[in-house]
Scaffold this motif. Sequence first.
Motif, short mmCIF file in Angstrom:
data_model
loop_
_atom_site.label_atom_id
_atom_site.label_comp_id
_atom_site.label_asym_id
_atom_site.label_seq_id
_atom_site.Cartn_x
_atom_site.Cartn_y
_atom_site.Cartn_z
N ARG A 292 -0.37 -5.29 -11.67
CA ARG A 292 0.68 -6.21 -11.22
C ARG A 292 0.93 -5.95 -9.74
NH1 ARG A 292 -0.55 -7.33 -15.69
NH2 ARG A 292 0.79 -7.82 -17.49
N TRP A 293 1.43 -6.98 -9.04
CA TRP A 293 1.73 -6.86 -7.62
C TRP A 293 3.19 -7.22 -7.38
CZ3 TRP A 293 -2.91 -8.14 -9.63
CH2 TRP A 293 -4.03 -7.45 -9.15
N ALA A 294 3.90 -6.35 -6.68
CA ALA A 294 5.31 -6.58 -6.43
C ALA A 294 5.48 -7.78 -5.50
CB ALA A 294 5.95 -5.34 -5.81
N SER A 295 6.30 -8.73 -5.92
CA SER A 295 6.50 -9.94 -5.11
C SER A 295 7.54 -9.72 -4.01
CB SER A 295 6.91 -11.11 -6.00
OG SER A 295 8.10 -10.82 -6.71
N ARG A 296 8.29 -8.62 -4.09
CA ARG A 296 9.27 -8.25 -3.05
C ARG A 296 9.53 -6.76 -3.15
NH1 ARG A 296 13.88 -7.30 -5.88
NH2 ARG A 296 14.26 -8.54 -7.78
N ASP A 297 10.19 -6.20 -2.15
CA ASP A 297 10.57 -4.80 -2.20
C ASP A 297 11.48 -4.55 -3.40
OD1 ASP A 297 9.21 -4.64 0.16
OD2 ASP A 297 10.95 -4.16 1.41
N THR A 298 11.26 -3.44 -4.08
CA THR A 298 12.08 -3.14 -5.25
C THR A 298 12.06 -1.63 -5.51
OG1 THR A 298 12.51 -3.75 -7.56
CG2 THR A 298 10.20 -3.41 -6.93
N ARG A 299 12.81 -1.21 -6.52
CA ARG A 299 12.81 0.18 -6.97
C ARG A 299 12.28 0.22 -8.40
NH1 ARG A 299 13.84 4.93 -4.27
NH2 ARG A 299 15.25 5.70 -5.91
N LEU A 300 11.46 1.22 -8.69
CA LEU A 300 10.90 1.36 -10.03
C LEU A 300 10.72 2.85 -10.31
CD1 LEU A 300 9.64 -0.02 -12.58
CD2 LEU A 300 7.42 0.23 -11.43
N GLY A 301 11.37 3.37 -11.35
CA GLY A 301 11.24 4.77 -11.69
C GLY A 301 11.59 5.70 -10.55
N GLY A 302 12.58 5.31 -9.74
CA GLY A 302 12.99 6.14 -8.61
C GLY A 302 12.10 6.01 -7.39
N ARG A 303 11.14 5.11 -7.42
CA ARG A 303 10.21 4.92 -6.30
C ARG A 303 10.54 3.63 -5.54
NH1 ARG A 303 7.00 9.35 -5.03
NH2 ARG A 303 6.36 10.39 -6.96
N ASP A 304 10.31 3.68 -4.22
CA ASP A 304 10.42 2.47 -3.40
C ASP A 304 9.08 1.74 -3.44
OD1 ASP A 304 13.09 2.79 -2.47
OD2 ASP A 304 12.40 4.34 -1.09
N ILE A 305 9.06 0.61 -4.09
CA ILE A 305 7.85 -0.21 -4.21
C ILE A 305 7.96 -1.33 -3.19
CG2 ILE A 305 6.39 -1.54 -5.77
CD1 ILE A 305 6.80 1.36 -6.64
N LYS A 306 6.97 -1.43 -2.31
CA LYS A 306 6.98 -2.44 -1.27
C LYS A 306 6.35 -3.74 -1.75
CE LYS A 306 8.80 0.39 1.70
NZ LYS A 306 10.23 0.21 2.06
N ALA A 307 6.76 -4.84 -1.15
CA ALA A 307 6.17 -6.13 -1.47
C ALA A 307 4.65 -6.06 -1.27
CB ALA A 307 6.76 -7.22 -0.59
N GLY A 308 3.91 -6.48 -2.26
CA GLY A 308 2.45 -6.46 -2.18
C GLY A 308 1.81 -5.20 -2.70
N ASP A 309 2.60 -4.19 -3.09
CA ASP A 309 2.02 -2.97 -3.67
C ASP A 309 1.41 -3.27 -5.03
OD1 ASP A 309 2.81 -1.48 -1.52
OD2 ASP A 309 4.26 -0.23 -2.61
N LEU A 310 0.30 -2.60 -5.31
CA LEU A 310 -0.36 -2.71 -6.61
C LEU A 310 0.25 -1.71 -7.58
CD1 LEU A 310 -2.55 -3.54 -8.63
CD2 LEU A 310 -4.14 -2.01 -7.43
N VAL A 311 0.67 -2.22 -8.73
CA VAL A 311 1.25 -1.39 -9.79
C VAL A 311 0.30 -1.41 -10.98
CG1 VAL A 311 3.21 -1.12 -11.36
CG2 VAL A 311 3.60 -1.90 -9.01
N LEU A 312 -0.25 -0.25 -11.31
CA LEU A 312 -1.19 -0.12 -12.42
C LEU A 312 -0.42 0.21 -13.70
CD1 LEU A 312 -3.89 2.05 -10.61
CD2 LEU A 312 -3.89 -0.44 -10.90
#
Length: 411
Positions: A292-312
Amino acid sequence: MTAPAPAPAPVPLSGPRFQTDPARLYRELRRDHGAVAPVLLDGDIPAWLVLDYRELHRVTGDPVLFSRDSALWNQWDRVPADWPLLPMIGRDQPSILYTVGERHRQRAAMVGHALESVDPFTLRRYAEEYADGLIDAFCGKGETELIGRYAMLLPVRVLVKIYGVPDDQGPGLVTALNDMIDGRERALAGQRHLARAMSALLAAKREAPGDDVASRMLADPSGFTAEEMAQDLMVMMAAGHQPTADWIGNSLRLMLTDDRFAASLSGGRHSVAEAMNEVLWADTPTQNVAGRWASRDTRLGGRDIKAGDLVLLGLAAANSDPQVHIDNSALTGGNAAHFSFGHGEHRCPFPAQEIAEVIARTAIEVLLDRLPDLDLAVPAQSLTRRPSPWLRGLTELPVTFTPTPALGGTA
């Protein structure tokens, strides 16, 4: 004042630990990084691996924030044209995997309709016939290797039959699918072989439709292009064959090495179903999914996920999350709350799950009927796995048994 300890380094999503003890690796990642761990793909390309059940449920349940649109990836400028993971992390692939929104729902409906029209009795008959034919080739010898000579051959032969592919293309498709999924130097060549085969199938069925999955896809009134349908057939073939082959192999390994399933080797059919479900929790063929690819900056499991990051999607890690699967020594019974078929609108279609289960269960039951004193021919600890972070399957499963006469089935 003592300086804070440096954060643990990202972990390469490759290497022998995925073959030997991935469960321990996932536990260590969860200990060192928490619910979401930084990982590196081939070429040191960064991604995030979701390890915990709750976070994975959130990611797969929110297709807007965590999109399947790979064009969002912020690392494409670092990905070479010959990157071996391209078949598993698609770029400009117009398949159902990377379609979002209403178009995805339409394609999912088309695929689901084509698959749910497969008659379960005909499906089981095909599986039984091919299983008997494969067993006939080695049943008189008293020994064989069950991965390469059985588990790896059976699913694709059945799928070829129900999809409408000519029988003689089956062996080549097995090789191509394995090359794609292992993600090594032959991955792109395997992808091209499969693409040519599916395009040729659709061209043939357009001229002469039949009672098969490809013909039903062509008859769908939603107006999908030939390229879209060829891509979807590629996804269906890859997702239908290799995980099912590994489901067969992993279940047989469990029954041959775990005393809890000894009854299945003497005809206890309930134990076959239990073993298959146990594998989906503890030794799932589909370990990790991209993604999955983050469509915007967000937080997940205490992590800063940037827009466009790949989430496996760490399906195996989430299945073993200690908050969910507390007692690893206890059987899971009929609990089907695992992530082995995914979750959310991009999960494996229910008809596809049923087809995989019929093929896998038939393969195991026919084998045990024919060779009831099956026994492992090597120490259990010597069994090895393929070097893939995506799918977990055995390289070999050598067995011995009392020689029996062939039945004369379809080889």
